[in-house]
Write a protein that holds these residues in place. Sequence first.
Motif, mmCIF file in Angstrom:
data_model
loop_
_atom_site.group_PDB
_atom_site.id
_atom_site.type_symbol
_atom_site.label_atom_id
_atom_site.label_comp_id
_atom_site.label_asym_id
_atom_site.label_seq_id
_atom_site.Cartn_x
_atom_site.Cartn_y
_atom_site.Cartn_z
ATOM 1 N N ASP A 462 0.821 -1.213 0.000
ATOM 2 C CA ASP A 462 0.000 0.000 0.000
ATOM 3 C C ASP A 462 0.856 1.264 0.000
ATOM 4 O OD1 ASP A 462 -2.361 -1.339 -0.113
ATOM 5 O OD2 ASP A 462 -2.816 -1.183 2.030
ATOM 6 N N GLN A 463 2.110 1.136 0.415
ATOM 7 C CA GLN A 463 2.978 2.307 0.450
ATOM 8 C C GLN A 463 3.364 2.793 -0.940
ATOM 9 O OE1 GLN A 463 5.517 0.231 3.786
ATOM 10 N NE2 GLN A 463 6.163 2.346 3.667
ATOM 11 N N MET A 464 3.187 1.971 -1.938
ATOM 12 C CA MET A 464 3.576 2.365 -3.298
ATOM 13 C C MET A 464 2.841 3.610 -3.767
ATOM 14 S SD MET A 464 4.154 -1.150 -5.477
ATOM 15 C CE MET A 464 2.509 -1.797 -5.211
ATOM 16 N N ASN A 465 1.691 3.882 -3.188
ATOM 17 C CA ASN A 465 0.857 4.989 -3.658
ATOM 18 C C ASN A 465 1.149 6.306 -2.950
ATOM 19 O OD1 ASN A 465 -0.600 3.194 -5.363
ATOM 20 N ND2 ASN A 465 -1.813 2.522 -3.602
ATOM 21 N N PHE A 466 2.177 6.319 -2.078
ATOM 22 C CA PHE A 466 2.412 7.522 -1.282
ATOM 23 C C PHE A 466 3.876 7.948 -1.384
ATOM 24 C CE2 PHE A 466 -1.388 5.621 0.408
ATOM 25 C CZ PHE A 466 -2.230 6.723 0.524
ATOM 26 N N PRO A 467 4.119 9.274 -1.368
ATOM 27 C CA PRO A 467 5.475 9.786 -1.634
ATOM 28 C C PRO A 467 6.504 9.418 -0.591
ATOM 29 C CG PRO A 467 3.975 11.555 -0.955
ATOM 30 C CD PRO A 467 3.131 10.350 -1.211
ATOM 31 N N ALA A 468 6.106 9.064 0.626
ATOM 32 C CA ALA A 468 7.082 8.780 1.668
ATOM 33 C C ALA A 468 7.881 7.523 1.383
ATOM 34 C CB ALA A 468 6.376 8.646 3.016
ATOM 35 N N SER A 469 7.426 6.680 0.463
ATOM 36 C CA SER A 469 8.072 5.382 0.249
ATOM 37 C C SER A 469 8.580 5.198 -1.169
ATOM 38 C CB SER A 469 7.071 4.267 0.584
ATOM 39 O OG SER A 469 6.546 4.423 1.880
ATOM 40 N N THR A 470 8.868 6.290 -1.865
ATOM 41 C CA THR A 470 9.272 6.178 -3.265
ATOM 42 C C THR A 470 10.605 5.467 -3.427
ATOM 43 O OG1 THR A 470 10.218 8.407 -3.085
ATOM 44 C CG2 THR A 470 7.999 8.222 -3.997
ATOM 45 N N SER A 471 11.448 5.441 -2.385
ATOM 46 C CA SER A 471 12.760 4.811 -2.506
ATOM 47 C C SER A 471 12.741 3.333 -2.138
ATOM 48 C CB SER A 471 13.773 5.544 -1.608
ATOM 49 O OG SER A 471 13.388 5.448 -0.250
ATOM 50 N N MET A 472 11.629 2.804 -1.695
ATOM 51 C CA MET A 472 11.574 1.404 -1.257
ATOM 52 C C MET A 472 11.562 0.462 -2.451
ATOM 53 S SD MET A 472 8.768 -0.494 1.206
ATOM 54 C CE MET A 472 9.235 0.464 2.639
ATOM 55 N N ASP A 473 12.329 -0.636 -2.334
ATOM 56 C CA ASP A 473 12.331 -1.683 -3.348
ATOM 57 C C ASP A 473 11.301 -2.726 -2.927
ATOM 58 O OD1 ASP A 473 12.862 -3.996 -4.895
ATOM 59 O OD2 ASP A 473 14.899 -3.305 -5.282
ATOM 60 N N PHE A 474 10.116 -2.677 -3.531
ATOM 61 C CA PHE A 474 9.022 -3.535 -3.090
ATOM 62 C C PHE A 474 9.240 -4.998 -3.500
ATOM 63 C CE2 PHE A 474 7.211 0.696 -2.921
ATOM 64 C CZ PHE A 474 6.545 0.658 -1.703
ATOM 65 N N GLU A 475 9.976 -5.214 -4.568
ATOM 66 C CA GLU A 475 10.283 -6.588 -4.949
ATOM 67 C C GLU A 475 11.166 -7.251 -3.895
ATOM 68 O OE1 GLU A 475 12.178 -9.127 -8.696
ATOM 69 O OE2 GLU A 475 11.747 -6.977 -8.903
ATOM 70 N N ASP A 476 12.172 -6.515 -3.424
ATOM 71 C CA ASP A 476 13.022 -7.046 -2.349
ATOM 72 C C ASP A 476 12.219 -7.251 -1.072
ATOM 73 O OD1 ASP A 476 15.306 -7.301 -3.782
ATOM 74 O OD2 ASP A 476 16.321 -5.542 -2.968
ATOM 75 N N LEU A 477 11.295 -6.327 -0.801
ATOM 76 C CA LEU A 477 10.466 -6.454 0.387
ATOM 77 C C LEU A 477 9.708 -7.784 0.369
ATOM 78 C CD1 LEU A 477 8.986 -5.386 2.935
ATOM 79 C CD2 LEU A 477 7.350 -4.294 1.379
ATOM 80 N N LEU A 478 9.071 -8.099 -0.743
ATOM 81 C CA LEU A 478 8.286 -9.332 -0.813
ATOM 82 C C LEU A 478 9.165 -10.575 -0.754
ATOM 83 C CD1 LEU A 478 5.460 -8.450 -3.350
ATOM 84 C CD2 LEU A 478 5.439 -8.372 -0.855
ATOM 85 N N LYS A 479 10.391 -10.492 -1.267
ATOM 86 C CA LYS A 479 11.313 -11.625 -1.144
ATOM 87 C C LYS A 479 11.636 -11.886 0.323
ATOM 88 C CE LYS A 479 13.584 -11.200 -5.645
ATOM 89 N NZ LYS A 479 14.856 -10.854 -6.351
ATOM 90 N N ARG A 480 11.773 -10.819 1.099
ATOM 91 C CA ARG A 480 12.020 -11.005 2.532
ATOM 92 C C ARG A 480 10.788 -11.610 3.210
ATOM 93 N NH1 ARG A 480 14.586 -5.934 1.628
ATOM 94 N NH2 ARG A 480 12.767 -4.757 2.360
ATOM 95 N N CYS A 481 9.620 -11.146 2.792
ATOM 96 C CA CYS A 481 8.384 -11.651 3.400
ATOM 97 C C CYS A 481 8.094 -13.099 2.996
ATOM 98 C CB CYS A 481 7.201 -10.761 3.018
ATOM 99 S SG CYS A 481 7.375 -9.049 3.570
ATOM 100 N N ASP A 482 8.638 -13.518 1.869
ATOM 101 C CA ASP A 482 8.459 -14.910 1.444
ATOM 102 C C ASP A 482 9.079 -15.892 2.449
ATOM 103 O OD1 ASP A 482 6.974 -14.566 -0.879
ATOM 104 O OD2 ASP A 482 8.748 -14.291 -2.144
ATOM 105 N N ARG A 483 9.950 -15.420 3.292
ATOM 106 C CA ARG A 483 10.583 -16.306 4.279
ATOM 107 C C ARG A 483 9.677 -16.580 5.472
ATOM 108 N NH1 ARG A 483 16.212 -12.905 4.321
ATOM 109 N NH2 ARG A 483 14.807 -11.503 5.437
ATOM 110 N N TRP A 484 8.605 -15.788 5.631
ATOM 111 C CA TRP A 484 7.762 -15.941 6.819
ATOM 112 C C TRP A 484 7.011 -17.274 6.787
ATOM 113 C CZ3 TRP A 484 4.643 -10.681 6.749
ATOM 114 C CH2 TRP A 484 5.538 -9.613 6.808
#
Length: 743
Positions: A462-484
């Motif tokens: 959901d952060q993709m739609n807001f300017p505070a998170s423009t530098s986040m790599d969401f693909e890497d984020l989901l790879k980390r979450c895949d470990r849960w």
Amino acid sequence: MPRLTLIVPAYNVQGYIRECIDSVLQQDFTDFEIVAVDDCSPDGSGEIMDEFARRDHRVRVLHLGENVGLGRARNAGIEQATGDYLLFLDSDDTLAPGSLSAIARRLDTTDDPDVLIFDYTRTYWDGRRLPNQRADLLAETGPAVFSLADRPELLDLLQIVWNKAYRRDFITRHGFQFPPGYYEDAPWTYSTLIAADRLAVLDRTCVFYRQRREGGNILRTVSRKHFDVFDQYDRVFAYLDEHPELDHWHTAVFRKMADHYLTIMEKPGRLPRNARSEFFHRASEDYRRRLPDGFVRPPGGRGYKYALLGVGSYPALAAATRARRLRNRSTLRRREHVIRAKRAAMGMFYRSQLRMGLDDNLAVFSAYWSRGYSCNPAAIDAELARLAPHIRRVWAVRADQVDRVPKGVEVAVVGSRSYWTAVARAKYLVNNVNFANAVVKREGQIHLQTHHGTPLKTMGLDQMNFPASTSMDFEDLLKRCDRWDYSLSSNRFSTTVWERVYPCRYTSLETGYPRNDVLINSTAADVARVRRELGLKDGSSVFLYMPTHREYQKDFTPRLDLPRLADELGEDVTLLVRGHYFYKPNGRMAELQTSGRIIDVSAHQRVEDLYLASDALITDYSSAMFDYANLDRPIVIFADDWDTYKAVRGTYFDLMAEPPGAVATSQEQLTEILGSGEWQSEKSATFRSEFRERYCDYDDGHAAERVVRRVFLGEESLLPVVPLAERKPAPSPAQALEPVERV
């Protein structure tokens, strides 16, 4: 006649002058005037200052007919000043909130000294703030009023005029004026400090000193203008010559002169290459001409450079400077090479450990990016020790945070061999954020994601739609979450958010948050104990102020004027102030504790203790409100920037429409709510009750046990949740501290 006159010269600062003057006019102290001096600025600076003057009678603008430079523009402002004290504020700098009231109080308590020296902080275009490295010199120790002879080390402060308040009649009596030139602060600073009979200090940041990326500062300009420093020290020594009674300062000023000359020569980006030799020989001439009898050079490399000045050997100094720079570059290269080699070796070591068998009785814990021992992982750790003591528990902690871990807890420093061994071989990995990308999820390992709050602000995808998170790599984020393997939830609302914004193959565990068990299970004795440990008086009303992180605010600067709030609420109120863990300490909070009714608890290890000790929570958009609601104690929302926050970060519901208690959008409203008792009114209690129904689903005091039994002991069914109406939270401070009736 006003108490303070602020003199603000302006030249080509139309991009900064508005913020500068606003920082003065928005101060809570109002007995001041601003003399704004338009130094024949070719841009719109003068017009902007005129706008302020039309709106506020405290602003007067003086338009000069020609550009005279910073020093003489200040002189023109001095002639117009009527205040008891003169303060000089550069037009691209700003005042910190509450500065003028702090300065005025200090002037009053020190009985109007000749000069009051206060602190400053450098601010950068990228939001960084760097405290004054010699702030230790401003410690308010010893006599409140003194002479420079009592504290000569004050000469080691930067030679600037805008970190001081000068008594106007002291300045006029001595006839001090700024000279022309680019280093005009040096003669003014040394002369006024040496001449003053009565000095005082204020250990508080009052000025934010802007470090501009582009131009605007002679110190960052390659130019022959730096030769002006010779004329300025001529003026300093001329002043000493005119006042034989001050001759004992000759040696101290000589040392400052030599240091200043060497600094200009050594700093890159100041002197043109073809002017360095000439500058050195001018400096050498001054050194020999003014060398005091019996002068002892400083030890080490600095003393060697003094000696080179004394003999006029520029080739030797240039060679020494080049050698130093080469050594520094060589050292950096060697250091980088060693770091790369160590990382490569550690990577090989980790891969070797990944080939070893898993340890079914090993669990690795981490919290808040390995900042210490806290939150849900800490509560699970404690319950695991009770229910499954055969499982070894290791905490991954950063090297600089090891001292925050309680004694008896086994630690593996992040990046060490023991750390990589543990994360490679542990069956269980528990974190309230994600482990680093380099951590590999092995077959048979169990990753438990505990999270660390109920989300008001947008998270995950959901952060993709807001300017505070423009530098986040969401693909890497989901790879980390895949470990849960498991994702904890404290309420149904959170479950629906986590499963949508982290769309990965894990099992949601609606157990409640283990860290909140203590809010249900603590006794009156526990509440009394934590209040004693915090030094809180029995019978005082304690408000815990916990603002959240803002992506558009780089450092923790309270949005409230806390001293004023404490004064207005009275002697029976104490404010506990906890900055968000994202913010580094900046010294500001230490300045707010002098009254004893404002206590900085930002570094306190257990936020749950702070919840237990307080009578009410004041917050903005922090997830603390959801945890605190389990105590069924009052919550007050201070939301002065709600529209900005929800636009920049995004939110899941309208906090203004569904608050957990009374809402204030200004400090005045907040003071009224707290002072009138509205914070604990029936209306506020109704808001809180509705909020608890929405967000306190599972926190019944047994969350940690549910997690341990399900994840570590393999029990399929979870313990039933005690209904909200049947729960008995920890007693309030009033209940815990009420005297026991005698029978």
